[in-house]
Design an enzyme around this catalytic site. Structure first.
Site, PDB file in Angstrom:
ATOM      1  N   ASP A 172     -33.807 -51.607  19.774  1.00  0.00           N
ATOM      2  CA  ASP A 172     -34.497 -52.885  19.578  1.00  0.00           C
ATOM      3  C   ASP A 172     -34.653 -53.081  18.072  1.00  0.00           C
ATOM      4  O   ASP A 172     -35.607 -52.580  17.478  1.00  0.00           O
ATOM      5  CB  ASP A 172     -35.869 -52.844  20.280  1.00  0.00           C
TER       6      ASP A 172
ATOM      7  N   GLU B 157     -28.690 -61.468  19.325  1.00  0.00           N
ATOM      8  CA  GLU B 157     -29.483 -62.677  19.179  1.00  0.00           C
ATOM      9  C   GLU B 157     -29.333 -63.293  17.793  1.00  0.00           C
ATOM     10  O   GLU B 157     -29.261 -62.567  16.792  1.00  0.00           O
ATOM     11  CB  GLU B 157     -30.952 -62.335  19.444  1.00  0.00           C
TER      12      GLU B 157
ATOM     13  N   ARG C 283     -34.851 -64.264  33.219  1.00  0.00           N
ATOM     14  CA  ARG C 283     -34.359 -63.030  32.610  1.00  0.00           C
ATOM     15  C   ARG C 283     -32.828 -63.035  32.551  1.00  0.00           C
ATOM     16  O   ARG C 283     -32.160 -62.906  33.592  1.00  0.00           O
ATOM     17  CB  ARG C 283     -34.836 -61.831  33.410  1.00  0.00           C
TER      18      ARG C 283
ATOM     19  N   ARG D  90     -39.284 -71.413  26.108  1.00  0.00           N
ATOM     20  CA  ARG D  90     -38.540 -70.865  27.254  1.00  0.00           C
ATOM     21  C   ARG D  90     -39.296 -71.027  28.565  1.00  0.00           C
ATOM     22  O   ARG D  90     -38.745 -70.729  29.634  1.00  0.00           O
ATOM     23  CB  ARG D  90     -38.180 -69.401  27.024  1.00  0.00           C
TER      24      ARG D  90
ATOM     25  N   HIS E  61     -31.747 -65.967  22.248  1.00  0.00           N
ATOM     26  CA  HIS E  61     -31.888 -64.568  22.678  1.00  0.00           C
ATOM     27  C   HIS E  61     -30.783 -64.226  23.682  1.00  0.00           C
ATOM     28  O   HIS E  61     -31.021 -63.843  24.819  1.00  0.00           O
ATOM     29  CB  HIS E  61     -33.271 -64.442  23.311  1.00  0.00           C
TER      30      HIS E  61
HETATM   31  O1  TA6 Z   1     -35.320 -59.443  21.391  1.00  0.00           O
HETATM   32  C1  TA6 Z   1     -35.729 -58.196  21.732  1.00  0.00           C
HETATM   33  C2  TA6 Z   1     -37.140 -58.270  22.276  1.00  0.00           C
HETATM   34  O2  TA6 Z   1     -38.007 -58.833  21.344  1.00  0.00           O
HETATM   35  C3  TA6 Z   1     -37.581 -56.890  22.735  1.00  0.00           C
HETATM   36  O3  TA6 Z   1     -38.633 -56.403  21.962  1.00  0.00           O
HETATM   37  C4  TA6 Z   1     -37.917 -57.058  24.204  1.00  0.00           C
HETATM   38  O4  TA6 Z   1     -39.232 -57.155  24.431  1.00  0.00           O
HETATM   39  C5  TA6 Z   1     -37.139 -58.300  24.567  1.00  0.00           C
HETATM   40  O5  TA6 Z   1     -37.179 -59.106  23.446  1.00  0.00           O
HETATM   41  C6  TA6 Z   1     -37.517 -59.006  25.826  1.00  0.00           C
HETATM   42  O6  TA6 Z   1     -38.690 -59.694  25.717  1.00  0.00           O
HETATM   43  P1  TA6 Z   1     -39.312 -60.407  27.027  1.00  0.00           P
HETATM   44  O7  TA6 Z   1     -40.553 -61.064  26.569  1.00  0.00           O
HETATM   45  O8  TA6 Z   1     -38.265 -61.394  27.512  1.00  0.00           O
HETATM   46  O9  TA6 Z   1     -39.529 -59.326  28.041  1.00  0.00           O
END
Ligand code: TA6
Length: 291
Positions: A204, A263, A63, A89, A159
Protein backbone atom coordinates in the site's frame (compact mmCIF):
# COMPACT_ATOMS: atom_id res chain seq x y z
CA UNK A 1 -29.24 6.84 -26.19
CA UNK A 2 -27.12 6.09 -29.22
CA UNK A 3 -27.16 2.46 -30.37
CA UNK A 4 -24.78 0.39 -28.32
CA UNK A 5 -25.56 2.38 -25.16
CA UNK A 6 -28.34 1.38 -22.77
CA UNK A 7 -29.46 2.92 -19.48
CA UNK A 8 -31.09 0.29 -17.29
CA UNK A 9 -31.30 -1.01 -13.75
CA UNK A 10 -28.16 -2.88 -12.82
CA UNK A 11 -27.19 -4.80 -9.69
CA UNK A 12 -29.09 -3.67 -6.62
CA UNK A 13 -31.44 -1.85 -8.98
CA UNK A 14 -28.87 0.93 -9.35
CA UNK A 15 -28.98 2.96 -12.61
CA UNK A 16 -26.35 1.61 -15.00
CA UNK A 17 -25.09 2.54 -18.42
CA UNK A 18 -24.24 -0.53 -20.47
CA UNK A 19 -21.97 -0.03 -23.45
CA UNK A 20 -21.72 -2.71 -26.10
CA UNK A 21 -19.92 -1.63 -29.28
CA UNK A 22 -17.57 -3.12 -31.84
CA UNK A 23 -14.66 -1.81 -29.76
CA UNK A 24 -15.51 -2.73 -26.19
CA UNK A 25 -18.02 -3.78 -23.54
CA UNK A 26 -18.43 -1.60 -20.46
CA UNK A 27 -20.68 -0.90 -17.48
CA UNK A 28 -20.88 2.45 -15.72
CA UNK A 29 -23.01 3.01 -12.61
CA UNK A 30 -24.38 6.47 -11.83
CA UNK A 31 -23.89 5.49 -8.18
CA UNK A 32 -20.43 6.84 -7.54
CA UNK A 33 -19.88 7.57 -11.25
CA UNK A 34 -18.40 4.11 -10.96
CA UNK A 35 -16.97 2.29 -13.98
CA UNK A 36 -17.28 -1.41 -13.14
CA UNK A 37 -16.38 -2.98 -16.46
CA UNK A 38 -14.26 -2.13 -19.49
CA UNK A 39 -13.19 -4.90 -21.81
CA UNK A 40 -11.81 -4.17 -25.28
CA UNK A 41 -12.86 -6.75 -27.88
CA UNK A 42 -9.20 -7.78 -28.21
CA UNK A 43 -9.10 -8.95 -24.58
CA UNK A 44 -10.33 -12.39 -23.44
CA UNK A 45 -10.10 -11.22 -19.81
CA UNK A 46 -11.73 -8.13 -18.22
CA UNK A 47 -9.26 -5.31 -17.70
CA UNK A 48 -10.99 -3.99 -14.60
CA UNK A 49 -11.31 -6.26 -11.57
CA UNK A 50 -14.56 -6.54 -9.63
CA UNK A 51 -15.06 -8.31 -6.28
CA UNK A 52 -17.69 -11.03 -6.26
CA UNK A 53 -18.53 -9.79 -2.76
CA UNK A 54 -19.12 -6.15 -3.73
CA UNK A 55 -22.25 -4.46 -2.47
CA UNK A 56 -24.49 -2.49 -4.83
CA UNK A 57 -26.40 -0.22 -2.48
CA UNK A 58 -27.05 3.48 -2.17
CA UNK A 59 -24.57 5.15 0.20
CA UNK A 60 -22.07 2.24 0.08
CA UNK A 61 -18.95 2.09 -2.12
CA UNK A 62 -18.68 -0.51 -4.85
CA UNK A 63 -15.63 -2.81 -4.53
CA UNK A 64 -13.63 -2.96 -7.73
CA UNK A 65 -13.67 -1.14 -11.07
CA UNK A 66 -12.76 2.55 -10.74
CA UNK A 67 -13.93 4.21 -7.52
CA UNK A 68 -13.58 8.01 -7.59
CA UNK A 69 -11.97 9.20 -4.38
CA UNK A 70 -12.88 12.86 -3.74
CA UNK A 71 -12.50 15.42 -2.09
CA UNK A 72 -10.12 13.53 0.23
CA UNK A 73 -8.02 10.39 -0.08
CA UNK A 74 -8.11 7.85 2.72
CA UNK A 75 -9.46 8.97 6.08
CA UNK A 76 -10.48 12.66 6.29
CA UNK A 77 -7.92 14.60 8.32
CA UNK A 78 -9.47 15.65 11.63
CA UNK A 79 -12.79 13.90 10.97
CA UNK A 80 -12.54 10.14 11.56
CA UNK A 81 -16.31 9.75 11.17
CA UNK A 82 -16.28 11.03 7.58
CA UNK A 83 -16.49 8.45 4.78
CA UNK A 84 -13.06 7.06 3.80
CA UNK A 85 -12.00 8.28 0.35
CA UNK A 86 -14.64 11.01 0.37
CA UNK A 87 -18.23 11.24 -0.82
CA UNK A 88 -18.03 11.11 -4.62
CA UNK A 89 -17.98 7.29 -4.70
CA UNK A 90 -21.13 7.04 -2.54
CA UNK A 91 -23.12 9.81 -4.25
CA UNK A 92 -25.53 9.57 -7.20
CA UNK A 93 -24.08 11.26 -10.32
CA UNK A 94 -26.15 12.71 -13.15
CA UNK A 95 -25.80 11.54 -16.74
CA UNK A 96 -25.21 14.62 -18.91
CA UNK A 97 -24.49 13.06 -22.28
CA UNK A 98 -23.57 9.86 -24.10
CA UNK A 99 -22.58 9.61 -27.74
CA UNK A 100 -20.76 7.28 -30.11
CA UNK A 101 -17.90 9.06 -31.85
CA UNK A 102 -16.91 8.64 -35.48
CA UNK A 103 -14.20 6.13 -34.50
CA UNK A 104 -16.81 4.01 -32.71
CA UNK A 105 -15.74 4.94 -29.17
CA UNK A 106 -18.45 5.78 -26.65
CA UNK A 107 -18.13 9.19 -24.99
CA UNK A 108 -19.96 9.73 -21.71
CA UNK A 109 -20.14 12.73 -19.41
CA UNK A 110 -21.37 12.57 -15.81
CA UNK A 111 -21.72 15.38 -13.30
CA UNK A 112 -21.84 15.75 -9.52
CA UNK A 113 -22.82 19.09 -8.03
CA UNK A 114 -22.39 20.08 -4.37
CA UNK A 115 -26.12 19.48 -3.74
CA UNK A 116 -25.85 15.94 -5.10
CA UNK A 117 -23.48 14.90 -2.32
CA UNK A 118 -24.59 11.86 -0.31
CA UNK A 119 -23.38 13.80 2.73
CA UNK A 120 -24.69 17.38 2.55
CA UNK A 121 -21.96 20.01 2.57
CA UNK A 122 -19.08 17.57 2.15
CA UNK A 123 -18.31 18.70 -1.39
CA UNK A 124 -18.18 22.36 -0.32
CA UNK A 125 -18.37 24.51 -3.46
CA UNK A 126 -16.58 21.94 -5.60
CA UNK A 127 -18.34 20.84 -8.76
CA UNK A 128 -17.33 17.67 -10.56
CA UNK A 129 -17.54 16.34 -14.08
CA UNK A 130 -16.33 12.91 -15.18
CA UNK A 131 -15.70 12.33 -18.87
CA UNK A 132 -15.02 8.88 -20.28
CA UNK A 133 -14.04 7.65 -23.73
CA UNK A 134 -14.51 3.91 -24.01
CA UNK A 135 -13.15 2.02 -26.99
CA UNK A 136 -10.01 -0.02 -27.66
CA UNK A 137 -8.44 2.36 -25.13
CA UNK A 138 -10.08 3.84 -22.05
CA UNK A 139 -9.64 7.46 -21.06
CA UNK A 140 -11.09 8.95 -17.89
CA UNK A 141 -10.98 12.65 -17.02
CA UNK A 142 -12.01 14.20 -13.73
CA UNK A 143 -12.72 17.94 -13.92
CA UNK A 144 -13.04 19.92 -10.70
CA UNK A 145 -14.39 23.48 -10.58
CA UNK A 146 -14.41 25.75 -7.55
CA UNK A 147 -17.78 27.55 -7.65
CA UNK A 148 -17.04 29.40 -4.43
CA UNK A 149 -15.53 32.75 -3.49
CA UNK A 150 -12.56 31.32 -1.56
CA UNK A 151 -9.64 29.06 -2.50
CA UNK A 152 -10.44 25.36 -1.90
CA UNK A 153 -8.10 22.39 -1.49
CA UNK A 154 -8.88 18.77 -2.33
CA UNK A 155 -7.36 15.34 -2.93
CA UNK A 156 -8.51 12.98 -5.65
CA UNK A 157 -7.90 9.53 -7.08
CA UNK A 158 -9.09 7.30 -9.88
CA UNK A 159 -8.71 4.19 -7.72
CA UNK A 160 -8.40 1.74 -10.61
CA UNK A 161 -8.61 -2.01 -9.84
CA UNK A 162 -6.87 -4.01 -12.58
CA UNK A 163 -7.52 -7.69 -13.18
CA UNK A 164 -4.36 -9.81 -13.30
CA UNK A 165 -3.58 -13.50 -13.76
CA UNK A 166 -1.50 -13.70 -10.56
CA UNK A 167 -0.39 -10.59 -8.69
CA UNK A 168 2.71 -12.45 -7.41
CA UNK A 169 3.99 -12.60 -11.00
CA UNK A 170 3.31 -9.08 -12.29
CA UNK A 171 5.80 -6.23 -12.53
CA UNK A 172 4.97 -2.52 -12.28
CA UNK A 173 7.35 -0.14 -14.05
CA UNK A 174 7.56 3.65 -14.07
CA UNK A 175 8.02 4.45 -10.38
CA UNK A 176 11.76 3.94 -10.05
CA UNK A 177 13.48 6.53 -7.75
CA UNK A 178 10.12 8.03 -6.71
CA UNK A 179 9.41 8.81 -3.06
CA UNK A 180 6.53 6.94 -1.48
CA UNK A 181 4.56 6.79 1.75
CA UNK A 182 4.53 3.16 2.87
CA UNK A 183 1.14 2.68 4.57
CA UNK A 184 2.04 -0.87 5.55
CA UNK A 185 5.05 0.45 7.48
CA UNK A 186 3.44 3.18 9.55
CA UNK A 187 3.50 5.79 6.79
CA UNK A 188 7.29 5.87 6.58
CA UNK A 189 8.65 7.78 3.60
CA UNK A 190 10.92 5.72 1.38
CA UNK A 191 12.50 5.87 -2.06
CA UNK A 192 11.62 3.30 -4.74
CA UNK A 193 15.03 1.69 -5.25
CA UNK A 194 14.15 -0.99 -7.80
CA UNK A 195 13.10 -0.13 -11.34
CA UNK A 196 10.04 -2.30 -11.05
CA UNK A 197 7.63 -2.91 -8.19
CA UNK A 198 6.72 -6.52 -7.44
CA UNK A 199 4.15 -7.77 -4.92
CA UNK A 200 5.10 -10.41 -2.35
CA UNK A 201 3.12 -9.14 0.67
CA UNK A 202 0.45 -6.51 1.54
CA UNK A 203 1.43 -3.49 -0.52
CA UNK A 204 0.00 0.00 0.00
CA UNK A 205 2.19 2.78 -1.38
CA UNK A 206 1.39 6.38 -2.14
CA UNK A 207 4.01 7.66 -4.61
CA UNK A 208 4.52 11.41 -4.58
CA UNK A 209 5.74 13.99 -7.09
CA UNK A 210 5.58 11.58 -10.01
CA UNK A 211 3.91 12.35 -13.34
CA UNK A 212 5.25 9.23 -15.03
CA UNK A 213 3.12 6.71 -16.85
CA UNK A 214 2.99 3.21 -15.36
CA UNK A 215 3.27 -0.12 -17.15
CA UNK A 216 1.94 -3.34 -15.64
CA UNK A 217 3.32 -6.53 -17.22
CA UNK A 218 1.17 -9.64 -16.62
CA UNK A 219 2.81 -12.86 -17.86
CA UNK A 220 -0.16 -15.05 -16.86
CA UNK A 221 -2.77 -13.11 -18.86
CA UNK A 222 -0.09 -12.43 -21.50
CA UNK A 223 -0.61 -8.68 -21.60
CA UNK A 224 0.79 -5.29 -20.75
CA UNK A 225 -1.47 -2.54 -19.41
CA UNK A 226 -0.16 1.00 -19.68
CA UNK A 227 -1.62 3.82 -17.61
CA UNK A 228 -0.73 7.23 -19.01
CA UNK A 229 -1.77 10.23 -16.97
CA UNK A 230 -2.03 14.02 -16.96
CA UNK A 231 -2.70 16.54 -14.19
CA UNK A 232 -1.67 13.95 -11.59
CA UNK A 233 1.40 14.10 -9.35
CA UNK A 234 0.66 11.03 -7.19
CA UNK A 235 0.29 7.32 -7.95
CA UNK A 236 -0.84 4.49 -5.68
CA UNK A 237 -0.03 0.79 -5.82
CA UNK A 238 -2.21 -1.47 -3.65
CA UNK A 239 -2.80 -5.14 -2.99
CA UNK A 240 -4.39 -6.16 0.36
CA UNK A 241 -2.83 -9.66 0.37
CA UNK A 242 -4.27 -12.28 2.81
CA UNK A 243 -5.14 -10.71 6.17
CA UNK A 244 -6.49 -7.39 4.87
CA UNK A 245 -8.63 -9.25 2.31
CA UNK A 246 -10.17 -11.26 5.12
CA UNK A 247 -10.84 -8.10 7.11
CA UNK A 248 -12.88 -6.49 4.32
CA UNK A 249 -16.49 -7.77 4.22
CA UNK A 250 -16.99 -6.75 0.57
CA UNK A 251 -13.80 -8.45 -0.65
CA UNK A 252 -13.59 -12.25 -1.09
CA UNK A 253 -11.01 -13.96 1.15
CA UNK A 254 -9.25 -15.58 -1.81
CA UNK A 255 -9.65 -12.82 -4.39
CA UNK A 256 -6.39 -10.89 -3.73
CA UNK A 257 -4.16 -12.80 -6.24
CA UNK A 258 -6.41 -11.63 -9.11
CA UNK A 259 -6.12 -7.85 -8.67
CA UNK A 260 -3.81 -4.87 -8.21
CA UNK A 261 -4.75 -1.23 -7.90
CA UNK A 262 -2.78 1.25 -10.00
CA UNK A 263 -4.27 4.59 -9.05
CA UNK A 264 -3.96 8.02 -10.64
CA UNK A 265 -4.11 10.62 -7.90
CA UNK A 266 -3.28 13.91 -6.25
CA UNK A 267 -2.93 13.25 -2.52
CA UNK A 268 -1.02 14.31 0.60
CA UNK A 269 1.80 16.69 -0.50
CA UNK A 270 0.20 16.74 -3.97
CA UNK A 271 -3.24 17.94 -2.84
CA UNK A 272 -4.61 20.61 -5.22
CA UNK A 273 -5.70 24.11 -4.23
CA UNK A 274 -8.08 25.91 -6.59
CA UNK A 275 -8.69 29.66 -6.61
CA UNK A 276 -12.31 30.88 -6.82
CA UNK A 277 -13.81 29.75 -10.16
CA UNK A 278 -10.61 27.89 -10.90
CA UNK A 279 -10.67 24.40 -12.36
CA UNK A 280 -8.39 21.40 -12.49
CA UNK A 281 -8.29 18.38 -14.78
CA UNK A 282 -6.80 14.97 -14.04
CA UNK A 283 -6.88 12.14 -16.56
CA UNK A 284 -5.80 8.54 -16.98
CA UNK A 285 -5.64 6.63 -20.24
CA UNK A 286 -5.43 2.83 -20.24
CA UNK A 287 -4.16 0.86 -23.19
CA UNK A 288 -3.70 -2.91 -23.38
CA UNK A 289 -1.35 -4.90 -25.57
CA UNK A 290 -0.67 -8.63 -25.76
CA UNK A 291 2.86 -9.81 -24.95
O1 TA6 B 1 -5.65 3.11 -2.32
C1 TA6 B 1 -5.24 2.25 -1.36
C2 TA6 B 1 -6.12 2.41 -0.13
O2 TA6 B 1 -6.07 3.72 0.34
C3 TA6 B 1 -5.72 1.39 0.92
O3 TA6 B 1 -5.19 2.00 2.05
C4 TA6 B 1 -6.98 0.59 1.18
O4 TA6 B 1 -7.61 0.97 2.30
C5 TA6 B 1 -7.78 0.84 -0.08
O5 TA6 B 1 -7.49 2.13 -0.46
C6 TA6 B 1 -9.24 0.54 -0.04
O6 TA6 B 1 -9.95 1.46 0.66
P1 TA6 B 1 -11.53 1.21 0.91
O7 TA6 B 1 -12.00 2.38 1.68
O8 TA6 B 1 -12.17 1.11 -0.46
O9 TA6 B 1 -11.65 -0.09 1.64
Amino acid sequence: MPSGVLLDAGLGGLPRLTIDTGLCAAELYLHGGHLCRWQPRSQPHPVLWMSGASRFEAGVPIRGGVPICFPWFGPKAGDPAAPVHGVARISLWRLESSTIDSDGAAAVRLALAPNDSARPGMLGDLDLAFELRLGAALSMTLIVTNRGEAPLAFEEALHTYLAVGDVRRVTVAGLGTATYVDKVDGGKRKTQAEDVVTVAAETDRLYLDTEAGITLVDPVFGRRIHVAKAGSRSSVVWNPWVAKSRAMPDFGDDEWPGMICIETANAADNAVTLPPRGNHTMSATLTVASI
